[in-house]
Design a protein around this motif. Structure first.
Motif, PDB file in Angstrom:
ATOM      1  N   LEU A 211      38.930  23.562 114.015  1.00 40.16           N
ATOM      2  CA  LEU A 211      39.684  24.590 113.310  1.00 40.16           C
ATOM      3  C   LEU A 211      39.985  24.165 111.877  1.00 40.16           C
ATOM      4  N   ALA A 212      40.382  22.907 111.702  1.00 34.32           N
ATOM      5  CA  ALA A 212      40.703  22.414 110.363  1.00 34.32           C
ATOM      6  C   ALA A 212      39.483  22.493 109.451  1.00 34.32           C
ATOM      7  N   ASP A 213      38.344  22.085 109.952  1.00 39.93           N
ATOM      8  CA  ASP A 213      37.120  22.162 109.142  1.00 39.93           C
ATOM      9  C   ASP A 213      36.789  23.605 108.786  1.00 39.93           C
ATOM     10  N   LEU A 214      36.985  24.509 109.738  1.00 43.98           N
ATOM     11  CA  LEU A 214      36.713  25.924 109.501  1.00 43.98           C
ATOM     12  C   LEU A 214      37.660  26.485 108.439  1.00 43.98           C
TER      13      LEU A 214
ATOM     14  N   ARG B 271      47.305  33.109 103.654  1.00 37.29           N
ATOM     15  CA  ARG B 271      46.156  32.302 104.043  1.00 37.29           C
ATOM     16  C   ARG B 271      46.573  31.299 105.122  1.00 37.29           C
ATOM     17  N   LEU B 272      45.718  31.134 106.115  1.00 36.73           N
ATOM     18  CA  LEU B 272      45.931  30.104 107.123  1.00 36.73           C
ATOM     19  C   LEU B 272      45.207  28.847 106.660  1.00 36.73           C
ATOM     20  N   ALA B 273      45.951  27.968 105.983  1.00 36.54           N
ATOM     21  CA  ALA B 273      45.408  26.685 105.561  1.00 36.54           C
ATOM     22  C   ALA B 273      45.687  25.656 106.661  1.00 36.54           C
TER      23      ALA B 273
ATOM     24  N   ASP C 258      32.278  34.776 118.198  1.00 40.44           N
ATOM     25  CA  ASP C 258      31.502  34.550 116.981  1.00 40.44           C
ATOM     26  C   ASP C 258      31.839  33.221 116.308  1.00 40.44           C
ATOM     27  N   GLY C 259      32.749  32.436 116.917  1.00 38.81           N
ATOM     28  CA  GLY C 259      33.118  31.153 116.338  1.00 38.81           C
ATOM     29  C   GLY C 259      34.205  31.224 115.297  1.00 38.81           C
ATOM     30  N   ALA C 260      34.685  32.418 114.964  1.00 28.39           N
ATOM     31  CA  ALA C 260      35.765  32.589 113.999  1.00 28.39           C
ATOM     32  C   ALA C 260      37.100  32.688 114.738  1.00 28.39           C
TER      33      ALA C 260
ATOM     34  N   ASP D   3      38.174  31.161 103.727  1.00 26.16           N
ATOM     35  CA  ASP D   3      39.475  31.750 103.403  1.00 26.16           C
ATOM     36  C   ASP D   3      39.887  32.644 104.571  1.00 26.16           C
ATOM     37  N   VAL D   4      40.622  32.080 105.504  1.00 25.08           N
ATOM     38  CA  VAL D   4      41.051  32.807 106.705  1.00 25.08           C
ATOM     39  C   VAL D   4      42.450  33.352 106.451  1.00 25.08           C
ATOM     40  N   ARG D   5      42.632  34.647 106.682  1.00 25.42           N
ATOM     41  CA  ARG D   5      43.905  35.297 106.409  1.00 25.42           C
ATOM     42  C   ARG D   5      44.607  35.687 107.702  1.00 25.42           C
ATOM     43  N   LEU D   6      45.927  35.515 107.685  1.00 22.58           N
ATOM     44  CA  LEU D   6      46.769  35.942 108.795  1.00 22.58           C
ATOM     45  C   LEU D   6      47.150  37.400 108.606  1.00 22.58           C
ATOM     46  N   PRO D   7      47.565  38.074 109.670  1.00 22.56           N
ATOM     47  CA  PRO D   7      48.113  39.420 109.499  1.00 22.56           C
ATOM     48  C   PRO D   7      49.266  39.377 108.481  1.00 22.56           C
TER      49      PRO D   7
END
Length: 357
Positions: free
Chosen positions: A141-144, A157-159, A190-192, A149-153
């Protein structure tokens, strides 16, 4: 103030929504934004310390009970409040019951984090030993999150550093299982990151209705020993095992970090005021180190021997300074033992202040 409810067959409690929470009314991000001036907001937040909450509780006690002293029941920060109450207005108390404390009476924020960081580390290692697949998943998850740029509702950003703030769950009795099942659905086909996972992370790591704890957490330890600064940040920076590149990826505990007020929507209106609070050095003491030892108000406390959130050593030191304290250190319960034990912890505390054990 919420309705009274029965805690045992002979005891009733009147729960209080302390200043700025629940219906007291709450200090939310929207309310903070109305101040406009960070200095004014910081000055306002200075009225939400334990001494002010105790003054509120004493006013309510006198209104309901007149001159009759009453018992207190405090869990976690409620135990901190009990010690402030005992220091400021002991005549209003008949007995104090504390679970998940009491606090170190002279401990600074640096003292607290110096003791709790190793406990957080050890709890993370214990979790990885129980669920080794989750250690692999957390790194994945950390590498992903570093690569995308993964966004929360809500848009935050989910860093990786926000992912790591899921750590406080490990201090609860069922925390290992709750975190495990959260991670079990972290990735979709899908791995996301899955939508369900992102919604849960947003709720767990983004204070919306009750941001005050995150804003004032280190201020709880500020009492005339200089500014609290950013004690958790300093403590973690000095421990290489907490680096994001270290393995396994360690979660963080009940801590606040400088980046939070910039990256979490519910805390952004507090950002500049929080920095002012971190540099404030003129907070008066919360505890009278002489008065508790001289008083005869019985205090019963349950201390979690290996607890992650409140250091047992600081709690036991506080107990030695309180003449009428009866403290039991145990590894049977975690920090949430009062609520998770279905009344058994409370019954034990009441028996101790009554002198039966």
């Amino acid at each position: 103030m919420r309705p009274a409810y029965a805690t045992t067959d002979r005891t009733f409690a009147v729960p209080l929504d302390r200043r700025g929470t629940g219906r007291s009314p709450p200090v939310t991000a929207r309310e903070a934004a109305r101040f406009g001036d960070p200095a004014r907001l910081a000055a306002h937040l200075g009225h939400f310390r334990a001494d002010a909450v105790v003054d509120d509780a004493e006013l309510i006690r006198r209104h309901l009970c007149g001159d009759t002293p009453r018992d207190t029941l405090g869990q976690s920060h409620g135990g901190f409040l009990a010690l402030t109450y005992l220091s400021r207005v002991p005549r209003g108390l008949r007995a104090c019951h504390v679970a998940g404390g009491p606090p170190g009476l002279a401990a600074t924020a640096d003292d607290v984090h110096a003791r709790t960081c190793p406990r957080v580390r050890d709890r993370c290692h214990a979790y990885c030993a129980r669920h080794p697949g989750d250690a692999v998943l957390l790194r994945r998850l950390a590498d992903l999150l570093d690569a995308h740029d993964v966004r929360l509702p809500g848009g935050d950003r989910l860093a990786v550093r926000r992912l790591r703030t899921l750590g406080p769950a490990l201090g609860a009795g069922d925390g290992f299982e709750r975190l495990h099942w959260l991670l079990d659905e972290a990735l979709g086909a899908d791995g996301a990151p899955s939508g369900a996972f992102l919604h849960r992370v947003a709720a767990l790591t983004g204070p919306v209705d009750a941001p005050l704890f995150a804003v004032l957490q280190e201020s709880l330890y500020g009492q005339g020993a200089g500014p609290t600064g950013r004690a958790a940040h300093r403590a973690l920076a000095g421990r290489p095992e907490f680096a994001e590149a270290a393995g396994p990826l360690l979660l963080t505990g009940e801590m606040t970090h400088p980046w939070m007020s910039r990256e979490i929507a519910g805390l952004r209106p507090f950002a500049e005021a929080a920095e002012l609070l971190a540099t404030r050095a003129d907070r008066p003491p919360l505890y009278d180190l002489e008065r508790p030892a001289a008083e005869e108000v019985p205090l019963a406390a349950v201390v979690c021997h290996d607890g992650m959130r409140v250091d047992a050593g600081l709690s036991l030191d506080a107990a030695r300074r309180i003449g009428a304290a009866r403290v039991r250190a145990t590894d049977e319960r975690e920090h949430d033992g009062l609520t998770a034990s279905r009344g058994r912890v409370l019954a034990r505390l009441v028996e101790r202040t009554a002198g039966r054990v």
